[in-house]
Design an enzyme around this catalytic site. Structure first.
Site, mmCIF file in Angstrom:
data_model
loop_
_atom_site.group_PDB
_atom_site.id
_atom_site.type_symbol
_atom_site.label_atom_id
_atom_site.label_comp_id
_atom_site.label_asym_id
_atom_site.label_seq_id
_atom_site.Cartn_x
_atom_site.Cartn_y
_atom_site.Cartn_z
ATOM 1 N N ASP A 30 0.830 -1.213 0.000
ATOM 2 C CA ASP A 30 0.000 0.000 0.000
ATOM 3 C C ASP A 30 0.862 1.259 0.000
ATOM 4 O O ASP A 30 1.993 1.250 0.470
ATOM 5 C CB ASP A 30 -0.907 -0.035 1.247
ATOM 6 C CG ASP A 30 -2.081 0.923 1.123
ATOM 7 O OD1 ASP A 30 -2.413 1.334 -0.008
ATOM 8 O OD2 ASP A 30 -2.655 1.276 2.172
ATOM 9 N N ASN A 59 1.155 3.499 -2.874
ATOM 10 C CA ASN A 59 1.637 3.964 -4.184
ATOM 11 C C ASN A 59 1.102 5.358 -4.506
ATOM 12 O O ASN A 59 1.830 6.217 -5.003
ATOM 13 C CB ASN A 59 1.186 3.014 -5.297
ATOM 14 C CG ASN A 59 1.834 1.652 -5.197
ATOM 15 O OD1 ASN A 59 2.754 1.451 -4.410
ATOM 16 N ND2 ASN A 59 1.350 0.710 -5.988
ATOM 17 N N TRP A 117 2.692 8.016 -2.293
ATOM 18 C CA TRP A 117 4.090 8.217 -2.721
ATOM 19 C C TRP A 117 4.131 9.196 -3.896
ATOM 20 O O TRP A 117 4.962 10.111 -3.928
ATOM 21 C CB TRP A 117 4.690 6.868 -3.138
ATOM 22 C CG TRP A 117 6.128 6.926 -3.555
ATOM 23 C CD1 TRP A 117 7.222 6.719 -2.775
ATOM 24 C CD2 TRP A 117 6.620 7.195 -4.873
ATOM 25 N NE1 TRP A 117 8.375 6.851 -3.518
ATOM 26 C CE2 TRP A 117 8.034 7.151 -4.804
ATOM 27 C CE3 TRP A 117 6.026 7.484 -6.099
ATOM 28 C CZ2 TRP A 117 8.848 7.377 -5.914
ATOM 29 C CZ3 TRP A 117 6.831 7.717 -7.206
ATOM 30 C CH2 TRP A 117 8.228 7.654 -7.117
ATOM 31 N N ARG A 150 -1.102 9.403 -9.786
ATOM 32 C CA ARG A 150 -1.140 8.120 -9.068
ATOM 33 C C ARG A 150 -0.500 6.975 -9.855
ATOM 34 O O ARG A 150 0.155 6.112 -9.269
ATOM 35 C CB ARG A 150 -2.593 7.756 -8.726
ATOM 36 C CG ARG A 150 -3.258 8.697 -7.744
ATOM 37 C CD ARG A 150 -4.677 8.227 -7.430
ATOM 38 N NE ARG A 150 -4.692 6.883 -6.884
ATOM 39 C CZ ARG A 150 -4.481 6.591 -5.588
ATOM 40 N NH1 ARG A 150 -4.292 7.552 -4.715
ATOM 41 N NH2 ARG A 150 -4.494 5.345 -5.185
ATOM 42 N N HIS A 159 2.153 3.705 -9.066
ATOM 43 C CA HIS A 159 1.997 2.263 -9.339
ATOM 44 C C HIS A 159 3.199 1.726 -10.129
ATOM 45 O O HIS A 159 3.641 0.604 -9.911
ATOM 46 C CB HIS A 159 0.689 2.000 -10.096
ATOM 47 C CG HIS A 159 -0.528 2.317 -9.281
ATOM 48 N ND1 HIS A 159 -0.694 1.846 -7.995
ATOM 49 C CD2 HIS A 159 -1.628 3.074 -9.549
ATOM 50 C CE1 HIS A 159 -1.843 2.293 -7.504
ATOM 51 N NE2 HIS A 159 -2.420 3.041 -8.428
ATOM 52 N N SER A 216 -7.419 -5.524 -4.991
ATOM 53 C CA SER A 216 -8.505 -6.140 -4.224
ATOM 54 C C SER A 216 -9.811 -6.130 -5.016
ATOM 55 O O SER A 216 -9.946 -5.403 -6.013
ATOM 56 C CB SER A 216 -8.709 -5.383 -2.905
ATOM 57 O OG SER A 216 -9.341 -4.145 -3.145
ATOM 58 N N ASN A 262 -10.962 -2.674 -5.231
ATOM 59 C CA ASN A 262 -10.202 -1.661 -5.968
ATOM 60 C C ASN A 262 -10.868 -1.264 -7.290
ATOM 61 O O ASN A 262 -10.475 -0.268 -7.903
ATOM 62 C CB ASN A 262 -8.754 -2.112 -6.200
ATOM 63 C CG ASN A 262 -7.886 -2.032 -4.955
ATOM 64 O OD1 ASN A 262 -6.987 -2.848 -4.748
ATOM 65 N ND2 ASN A 262 -8.118 -1.053 -4.086
ATOM 66 N N TRP A 263 -11.904 -2.015 -7.708
ATOM 67 C CA TRP A 263 -12.649 -1.630 -8.919
ATOM 68 C C TRP A 263 -13.416 -0.328 -8.722
ATOM 69 O O TRP A 263 -13.927 0.249 -9.675
ATOM 70 C CB TRP A 263 -13.615 -2.737 -9.351
ATOM 71 C CG TRP A 263 -12.915 -3.992 -9.772
ATOM 72 C CD1 TRP A 263 -12.902 -5.182 -9.108
ATOM 73 C CD2 TRP A 263 -12.119 -4.183 -10.952
ATOM 74 N NE1 TRP A 263 -12.137 -6.107 -9.791
ATOM 75 C CE2 TRP A 263 -11.656 -5.522 -10.924
ATOM 76 C CE3 TRP A 263 -11.747 -3.359 -12.024
ATOM 77 C CZ2 TRP A 263 -10.836 -6.051 -11.924
ATOM 78 C CZ3 TRP A 263 -10.935 -3.888 -13.017
ATOM 79 C CH2 TRP A 263 -10.492 -5.213 -12.959
ATOM 80 N N ARG A 298 2.261 -4.867 6.130
ATOM 81 C CA ARG A 298 1.569 -3.807 5.386
ATOM 82 C C ARG A 298 2.444 -2.565 5.351
ATOM 83 O O ARG A 298 2.932 -2.119 6.393
ATOM 84 C CB ARG A 298 0.211 -3.487 6.020
ATOM 85 C CG ARG A 298 -0.552 -2.419 5.232
ATOM 86 C CD ARG A 298 -2.021 -2.331 5.602
ATOM 87 N NE ARG A 298 -2.691 -1.423 4.693
ATOM 88 C CZ ARG A 298 -3.941 -1.524 4.281
ATOM 89 N NH1 ARG A 298 -4.698 -2.513 4.726
ATOM 90 N NH2 ARG A 298 -4.458 -0.654 3.438
ATOM 91 N N SER A 331 -7.978 -4.885 5.127
ATOM 92 C CA SER A 331 -8.513 -4.581 3.792
ATOM 93 C C SER A 331 -8.845 -5.842 2.992
ATOM 94 O O SER A 331 -8.520 -5.942 1.815
ATOM 95 C CB SER A 331 -7.548 -3.670 3.017
ATOM 96 O OG SER A 331 -7.325 -2.466 3.722
HETATM 97 C C1 IPE Z 1 -5.263 -2.780 -0.007
HETATM 98 O O1 IPE Z 1 -4.998 -1.435 -0.205
HETATM 99 C C2 IPE Z 1 -5.275 -3.486 -1.321
HETATM 100 C C3 IPE Z 1 -3.984 -3.631 -1.972
HETATM 101 C C4 IPE Z 1 -2.832 -3.240 -1.490
HETATM 102 C C5 IPE Z 1 -4.013 -4.277 -3.245
HETATM 103 P P1 IPE Z 1 -6.161 -0.367 -0.341
HETATM 104 O O2 IPE Z 1 -5.500 0.946 -0.545
HETATM 105 O O3 IPE Z 1 -7.142 -0.794 -1.352
HETATM 106 O O4 IPE Z 1 -6.855 -0.456 1.096
HETATM 107 P P2 IPE Z 1 -7.764 0.597 1.867
HETATM 108 O O5 IPE Z 1 -8.801 1.082 0.902
HETATM 109 O O6 IPE Z 1 -6.876 1.695 2.318
HETATM 110 O O7 IPE Z 1 -8.324 -0.178 3.026
HETATM 111 C C1 IPE Z 2 -1.564 0.275 -3.288
HETATM 112 O O1 IPE Z 2 -1.402 1.640 -3.342
HETATM 113 C C2 IPE Z 2 -1.849 -0.326 -4.639
HETATM 114 C C3 IPE Z 2 -3.259 -0.750 -4.822
HETATM 115 C C4 IPE Z 2 -4.184 -0.736 -3.901
HETATM 116 C C5 IPE Z 2 -3.621 -1.237 -6.123
HETATM 117 P P1 IPE Z 2 -2.622 2.638 -3.301
HETATM 118 O O2 IPE Z 2 -2.994 2.981 -4.709
HETATM 119 O O3 IPE Z 2 -3.730 2.138 -2.460
HETATM 120 O O4 IPE Z 2 -1.937 3.896 -2.618
HETATM 121 P P2 IPE Z 2 -2.581 4.893 -1.571
HETATM 122 O O5 IPE Z 2 -3.136 4.070 -0.453
HETATM 123 O O6 IPE Z 2 -3.634 5.651 -2.313
HETATM 124 O O7 IPE Z 2 -1.443 5.745 -1.142
HETATM 125 MG MG MG Z 3 -4.170 2.337 -0.494
#
Ligand code: IPE
Ligand code: IPE
Ligand code: MG
Length: 229
Positions: free
Chosen positions: A8, A10, A13, A21, A25, A53, A56-57, A172, A180
């Protein structure tokens, strides 16, 4: 030993650097490559990477499409590395809910590496712990199982990778103290380790640090430690 990583941070960062964003990634993918290499060099047996996840959709199509593209690029680009290091690739999650080309790419990588006896990398993609349980129950019912007599072993046998041992350690990045929807069933007694560092900044040393912390934990599994503590 089996380590699961919730990769988590990305987005944060990238935001911190005034980037979009997707740049985060892209750097996150580089970190994943570093960590897979470090884990393989350390002799780790199982590594589950939470890449996307079932929730994430909810994100913009540009972002989800970009992540799927990265996964494809990753699997193709690393094939030689897997071969050299005998790394076996597997999938956890709902393949039917993935874009067909991505599902096919993972299936190919899994088939091409299935004889490799080194580290197993389980890519959790379109993965949700609840979704995995629902699919497991459906599988059981489909097998004509007597659902009123269902046992833990029956459910465990219908999970996505039933032969993979439960994770010992769930790590994590990016400072959030939550699961999550990651490995809800398998992670029942996993040790948890949270690092504030955003995922794109992770190196092999961070992984080694997490494993060191794990080694100092006392796992009791509901019982009493050997020293009575
Ligand atoms: C968890 O991260 C899923 C992955 C790292 C793939 P999320 O960014 O989706 O989690 P939440 O929304 O902060 O709980
Ligand atoms: C984790 O990074 C990657 C995925 C969940 C796919 P995020 O995209 O959730 O990064 P933050 O949480 O917004 O910083
Ligand atoms: Mg995240």
């Amino acid at each position: 030993m089996h380590v699961g990583i919730i990769m988590d941070g990305n987005g944060r960062w990238a935001q911190q650097r005034g980037l979009i964003r997707t740049q985060g990634h892209l750097e996150g993918l580089k970190a994943a490559k570093r960590i897979v290499k470090a884990a393989s060099d350390m002799g780790l047996q199982y590594l589950t990477l939470y890449a996307f996840s079932t929730e994430n959709w909810k994100r913009a199509a540009e972002e989800t499409g970009f992540i799927m593209g990265l996964v494809k690029q990753y699997l193709r680009g690393e094939m030689n590395f897997y071969r050299q290091n005998h790394i076996r690739i597997r999938h956890a999650g709902d393949a039917a809910g993935l874009p067909p080309d991505i599902a096919a790419e993972i299936a190919t990588a899994a088939a091409d590496t299935k004889e490799f006896s080194g580290m197993q990398v389980i890519l959790a993609l379109n993965y949700g712990g609840r979704d995995e349980l629902v699919r497991a129950v459906r599988r059981l019912a489909g097998q004509g199982h007597d659902m009123a007599a269902v046992a833990e072993e029956d459910i465990a046998a219908c999970m996505d990778n039933p032969d993979v041992p439960d994770p010992d350690l769930i790590v994590r990045s990016a400072g959030e103290y939550r699961m999550s929807n990651f490995l809800l069933w398998e992670g029942a007694y996993a040790e948890l380790y949270v690092s504030a560092k955003f995922w794109p900044d992770w190196t092999g040393e961070d992984l080694a640090g997490a494993i060191d912390a794990y080694r100092n934990r006392s796992r009791r599994f509901g019982g009493i430690a050997a020293n009575g503590g």
